[in-house]
Design a protein around this motif. Structure first.
Motif, PDB file in Angstrom:
ATOM      1  N   GLU A 227      41.946-172.307  -0.905  1.00 27.81           N
ATOM      2  CA  GLU A 227      41.553-170.913  -0.806  1.00 27.81           C
ATOM      3  C   GLU A 227      42.450-170.190   0.195  1.00 27.81           C
ATOM      4  OE1 GLU A 227      37.555-170.813   0.645  1.00 27.81           O
ATOM      5  OE2 GLU A 227      38.042-171.810   2.533  1.00 27.81           O
ATOM      6  N   PHE A 228      42.429-168.841   0.101  1.00 31.78           N
ATOM      7  CA  PHE A 228      43.220-167.996   1.001  1.00 31.78           C
ATOM      8  C   PHE A 228      42.299-167.163   1.879  1.00 31.78           C
ATOM      9  CE2 PHE A 228      46.312-168.896  -2.297  1.00 31.78           C
ATOM     10  CZ  PHE A 228      47.524-168.965  -1.620  1.00 31.78           C
ATOM     11  N   LEU A 229      42.692-167.004   3.147  1.00 33.03           N
ATOM     12  CA  LEU A 229      42.015-166.123   4.091  1.00 33.03           C
ATOM     13  C   LEU A 229      43.089-165.310   4.811  1.00 33.03           C
ATOM     14  CD1 LEU A 229      40.434-169.092   4.098  1.00 33.03           C
ATOM     15  CD2 LEU A 229      39.064-167.970   5.845  1.00 33.03           C
ATOM     16  N   TRP A 230      42.664-164.289   5.555  1.00 34.22           N
ATOM     17  CA  TRP A 230      43.593-163.564   6.414  1.00 34.22           C
ATOM     18  C   TRP A 230      44.049-164.499   7.531  1.00 34.22           C
ATOM     19  CZ3 TRP A 230      42.338-157.833   7.884  1.00 34.22           C
ATOM     20  CH2 TRP A 230      42.160-157.073   6.716  1.00 34.22           C
ATOM     21  N   GLY A 231      45.319-164.392   7.907  1.00 35.07           N
ATOM     22  CA  GLY A 231      45.831-165.139   9.046  1.00 35.07           C
ATOM     23  C   GLY A 231      45.683-164.342  10.331  1.00 35.07           C
ATOM     24  N   PRO A 232      45.929-164.978  11.483  1.00 37.16           N
ATOM     25  CA  PRO A 232      45.777-164.302  12.783  1.00 37.16           C
ATOM     26  C   PRO A 232      46.607-163.025  12.910  1.00 37.16           C
ATOM     27  CG  PRO A 232      46.076-166.664  13.083  1.00 37.16           C
ATOM     28  CD  PRO A 232      46.316-166.392  11.634  1.00 37.16           C
ATOM     29  N   ARG A 233      47.842-163.037  12.402  1.00 37.84           N
ATOM     30  CA  ARG A 233      48.682-161.844  12.534  1.00 37.84           C
ATOM     31  C   ARG A 233      48.203-160.712  11.630  1.00 37.84           C
ATOM     32  NH1 ARG A 233      55.071-162.913  12.781  1.00 37.84           N
ATOM     33  NH2 ARG A 233      54.971-160.679  13.282  1.00 37.84           N
ATOM     34  N   ALA A 234      47.606-161.040  10.512  1.00 37.86           N
ATOM     35  CA  ALA A 234      47.024-159.995   9.664  1.00 37.86           C
ATOM     36  C   ALA A 234      45.884-159.312  10.401  1.00 37.86           C
ATOM     37  CB  ALA A 234      46.533-160.591   8.335  1.00 37.86           C
TER      38      ALA A 234
ATOM     39  N   GLU B 201      51.807-166.642   9.762  1.00 41.20           N
ATOM     40  CA  GLU B 201      50.421-166.423  10.167  1.00 41.20           C
ATOM     41  C   GLU B 201      49.809-165.130   9.625  1.00 41.20           C
ATOM     42  OE1 GLU B 201      50.415-166.842  14.467  1.00 41.20           O
ATOM     43  OE2 GLU B 201      50.132-169.013  14.264  1.00 41.20           O
ATOM     44  N   TYR B 202      50.284-164.700   8.452  1.00 40.02           N
ATOM     45  CA  TYR B 202      49.649-163.560   7.799  1.00 40.02           C
ATOM     46  C   TYR B 202      48.586-164.014   6.802  1.00 40.02           C
ATOM     47  CZ  TYR B 202      53.002-160.452   9.950  1.00 40.02           C
ATOM     48  OH  TYR B 202      53.726-159.744  10.883  1.00 40.02           O
ATOM     49  N   LEU B 203      48.716-165.229   6.320  1.00 46.40           N
ATOM     50  CA  LEU B 203      47.731-165.812   5.417  1.00 46.40           C
ATOM     51  C   LEU B 203      47.354-167.205   5.916  1.00 46.40           C
ATOM     52  CD1 LEU B 203      49.235-164.967   1.883  1.00 46.40           C
ATOM     53  CD2 LEU B 203      47.313-163.815   3.004  1.00 46.40           C
ATOM     54  N   VAL B 204      46.122-167.608   5.616  1.00 46.61           N
ATOM     55  CA  VAL B 204      45.676-168.979   5.826  1.00 46.61           C
ATOM     56  C   VAL B 204      45.465-169.588   4.451  1.00 46.61           C
ATOM     57  CG1 VAL B 204      43.785-170.437   6.634  1.00 46.61           C
ATOM     58  CG2 VAL B 204      44.581-168.530   8.049  1.00 46.61           C
ATOM     59  N   TYR B 205      46.047-170.764   4.238  1.00 53.42           N
ATOM     60  CA  TYR B 205      45.932-171.471   2.962  1.00 53.42           C
ATOM     61  C   TYR B 205      45.336-172.834   3.279  1.00 53.42           C
ATOM     62  CZ  TYR B 205      47.564-173.739  -1.399  1.00 53.42           C
ATOM     63  OH  TYR B 205      47.651-174.419  -2.597  1.00 53.42           O
ATOM     64  N   GLN B 206      44.089-173.046   2.901  1.00 55.03           N
ATOM     65  CA  GLN B 206      43.398-174.255   3.328  1.00 55.03           C
ATOM     66  C   GLN B 206      42.560-174.844   2.194  1.00 55.03           C
ATOM     67  OE1 GLN B 206      40.978-172.631   6.515  1.00 55.03           O
ATOM     68  NE2 GLN B 206      39.236-172.266   5.154  1.00 55.03           N
ATOM     69  N   GLN B 207      42.237-176.122   2.344  1.00 51.94           N
ATOM     70  CA  GLN B 207      41.409-176.796   1.353  1.00 51.94           C
ATOM     71  C   GLN B 207      39.971-176.320   1.489  1.00 51.94           C
ATOM     72  OE1 GLN B 207      41.816-181.065   1.219  1.00 51.94           O
ATOM     73  NE2 GLN B 207      39.916-181.349   0.062  1.00 51.94           N
TER      74      GLN B 207
END
Length: 334
Positions: free
Chosen positions: A270-277, A254-260
């Motif tokens: 695309e990549f976003l910050w995850g909740p733990r970041a 949960e450090y990165l979000v990898y989503q369509q």
């Protein structure tokens, strides 16, 4: 082999090395460009890379702030430019170096520091001794007068990006060692991702995502990683299977979000910050990281600084609410 033949071979090899060094100098001079006020040098060191390949260019950002993709930089273009005393200065007849000459000189020193970073990472990963004599050979005799400055640039980079401090085993000795810095050793609860080696890729990725409007297309992430000497489909000597690391491991943690990307056809990601970041770092801390690598202060990037300030204010408002909810539920807050 006759002694005379050995001497000829050594002389031939020396000429080859000198030609290679000269070509490197010319290449770096051509890459310097005319703009002496560029916010950051293009080099492997500024790309935060465990690779000596050059090419860290400007990041495509939504504002006009002079931020760069060198999201793991630890050295400013201006730092030490006037201290360069190597061969590049000897070749100039003028007693006062021009801005382009200073930029060229520092670009060479930064390139040399990048080579030292490669060496330090390799020796540390292989658990091999770090020798001053080896580093002097890497720097080349032309730049031995600049060795202290080059080593400091490499050492600062290792500390900032990887959380590793370079220490002499004995004062004025030939051997060095790399140890976890105080931030890592003083906080035993610190997650592994904020330690070597994962920190060396996570901090740059979080920086790029933040500087790109808090989401970055996958293809741009790989372009950035390529500047760091990290290629999709190739095992990296520090990070191993990088695709698995950033699209699975760091996503599961949960450090990165990898989503369509919404409505993309064919599918793009695309990549976003995850909740733990979001929980364990902040936009301000990442901006401070970016500022340090460019030898600046966070306020030098006004748009990002304002966004980071807003994020800090929102966190401050959310903290009492989180604490109240935790007390009401009978669970202590973190």
């Amino acid at each position: 082999m006759p002694r005379g033949h050995k001497s000829k071979l050594r002389a031939r090899e020396k000429r080859r090395q000198n030609r290679a060094e000269t070509e490197s100098l010319k290449s770096a001079e051509a890459a310097t460009g005319e703009d002496a006020e560029a916010p950051c040098c293009s080099s492997s060191l500024l790309a935060g890379a465990p690779s000596s390949a050059t090419g860290a260019g400007p990041l495509q950002t939504p504002s006009s702030d002079p931020a760069t993709t060198s999201a793991a930089a630890g050295v400013s273009c201006k730092r030490g430019a006037g201290k360069a005393k190597g061969r590049v200065w000897k070749s100039k007849s003028s007693s006062q170096a021009s801005p382009s000459t200073e930029s060229f000189a520092l670009d060479i020193l930064t390139q040399k520091a990048g080579h030292l970073v490669d060496y330090l990472l390799t020796q540390h990963q292989m658990k091999e001794p770090i020798r001053k004599t080896d580093m002097l050979k890497i720097v080349h005799k032309w730049y031995r007068k600049d060795f202290s400055e080059i080593l400091k640039m490499a050492s600062d980079h290792m500390d900032l990006v990887y959380g590793l401090e370079l220490k002499e085993v004995k004062p004025n000795g030939n051997f060095y060692t790399l140890i976890q810095n105080e931030d890592a050793t003083s906080n035993e609860s610190l997650s592994r991702v904020w330690r070597f080696p994962i920190k060396g890729i996570l901090m740059p990725l979080l920086s790029v995502i933040f500087l790109n409007g808090n989401r970055t297309p996958e293809e741009e992430i790989w372009e950035f990683l390529k500047m760091m000497g990290i290629h999709d489909g190739k095992s990296h000597f520090i990070f191993g299977d990088t695709r698995k690391l950033i699209t699975q491991d760091l996503v599961q943690e949960e450090y990165l979000v990898y989503q369509q990307v919404a409505n993309s056809s064919p599918p793009r990601y695309e990549f976003l910050w995850g909740p733990r970041a979001h929980a364990e770092t902040s936009k301000m801390k990442i901006l401070e990281f970016v500022a340090k690598m460019n030898d600046r202060v966070p306020t030098a990037f006004p748009a990002y600084y304002q966004e980071a300030l807003k994020d800090e204010e929102e966190r401050a408002r959310a903290a009492p609410r989180a604490s109240s909810l935790a007390k009401a539920s009978g669970h202590p807050s973190a």
